[in-house]
Design an enzyme around this catalytic site. Structure first.
Site, PDB file in Angstrom:
ATOM      1  N   LYS A   1       0.860  -1.189   0.000  1.00 49.55           N
ATOM      2  CA  LYS A   1       0.000   0.000   0.000  1.00 49.55           C
ATOM      3  C   LYS A   1       0.895   1.238   0.000  1.00 49.55           C
ATOM      4  O   LYS A   1       1.814   1.330   0.809  1.00 49.55           O
ATOM      5  CB  LYS A   1      -0.848  -0.034   1.271  1.00 49.55           C
ATOM      6  CG  LYS A   1      -2.105   0.774   1.208  1.00 49.55           C
ATOM      7  CD  LYS A   1      -2.935   0.565   2.463  1.00 49.55           C
ATOM      8  CE  LYS A   1      -4.048   1.573   2.506  1.00 49.55           C
ATOM      9  NZ  LYS A   1      -4.555   1.773   3.848  1.00 49.55           N
TER      10      LYS A   1
ATOM     11  N   HIS B   1      -0.330   4.487   0.123  1.00 47.65           N
ATOM     12  CA  HIS B   1      -0.991   5.655   0.699  1.00 47.65           C
ATOM     13  C   HIS B   1      -1.451   5.277   2.105  1.00 47.65           C
ATOM     14  O   HIS B   1      -1.197   4.156   2.550  1.00 47.65           O
ATOM     15  CB  HIS B   1      -2.178   6.076  -0.179  1.00 47.65           C
ATOM     16  CG  HIS B   1      -3.194   5.000  -0.325  1.00 47.65           C
ATOM     17  ND1 HIS B   1      -3.034   3.937  -1.213  1.00 47.65           N
ATOM     18  CD2 HIS B   1      -4.350   4.778   0.310  1.00 47.65           C
ATOM     19  CE1 HIS B   1      -4.073   3.136  -1.093  1.00 47.65           C
ATOM     20  NE2 HIS B   1      -4.885   3.623  -0.176  1.00 47.65           N
TER      21      HIS B   1
END
Ligand code: OMP
Length: 218
Positions: free
Chosen positions: A104, A106
């Site tokens: 991921k 963000h």
């Protein structure tokens, strides 16, 4: 529940709910298997609860002191979570962690969710062991995070040969990493159940042929 009662009940429930299937399946290793255990279908609350109890008691009896349970994505994630709950109910406080398959970039970022692994003693909780590719991926993550692997508990050991020679995958992993690898049920338990139950002669024959090709002597 005694360990043998658990195994019988678990295998029976796994067949009834389609978690344990018979037919023709191509495995991650490329082997063509007459049976398949799909932990993704282990979604019955009661069955999950007894599975968690089995993981918790196996950890308490066979795994040295540890700090964190690691449940590899995807199927190890609920198994690690319910095991942490079962251990808490036994008065053992622990924490758990899982990885994402995709990193991921963000929000909180990173590929791990849960407790940090650095400097911690880790137990891997996972579904099925065949040739050892999946477990080696988990071990690589733990190493990368600077954790120390202290044990592995697998729901199902298919009792197959690893990548080298005639040893089982479990023996290979135990030897290579110097840690206990403990299954909750194995193929011997499954065959014993099917023979005892009756009506599974064709399935047992196919499994025994498969075992002669890829299995280890037990
Ligand atoms: P290895 O990586 O060869 O040890 O295979 C283990 C993985 O294969 C598991 O984590 C599952 O993703 C998958 N698998 C099952 O889920 N059930 C089976 O009965 C057999 C396999 C498999 O592909 O070997």
């Amino acid at each position: 529940m005694a360990a043998t009662d658990f195994k019988t009940h678990f295998i029976e429930a796994a067949i009834a709910s389609g978690v344990l299937l018979f037919g023709e399946f191509t495995l991650k290793s490329g082997r063509k298997s007459p049976y398949f255990f799909n932990a993704g279908l282990l979604y019955d609350g009661k069955l999950l609860s007894s599975t968690a109890e089995a993981f918790a008691s196996t950890i308490q009896s066979s795994i040295p002191a540890f700090d964190v349970l690691f449940g590899p994505a995807y199927k190890g994630i609920p198994l690690a979570a319910v095991t942490a709950v079962a251990l808490a109910n036994r008065g053992v406080d622990t924490v758990y962690t899982y990885n994402r398959k995709e990193k991921k970039d963000h929000g909180e970022g990173g590929s791990l969710v849960g407790a940090g692994l650095e400097g911690k003693r880790i137990v891997v909780i996972d579904d099925v062991m065949t040739a050892g590719t999946a477990i080696r991926e988990s071990i690589a993550i733990i190493k990368e995070q600077k954790g120390t692997l202290v044990g592995i508990v697998q729901l199902v050991d298919r009792q197959e040969r690893g990548k080298t020679g005639d040893s089982s995958t479990i023996q290979e992993v135990e030897r290579e990493f110097g840690i206990p690898v403990v299954p909750i049920i194995n193929l011997t338990d499954i065959i014993a159940y099917l023979k005892n139950k009756g009506g599974y002669e064709a399935q047992v024959k196919a499994i025994e042929e498969y075992r002669a090709q890829y299995g280890v002597v037990v």
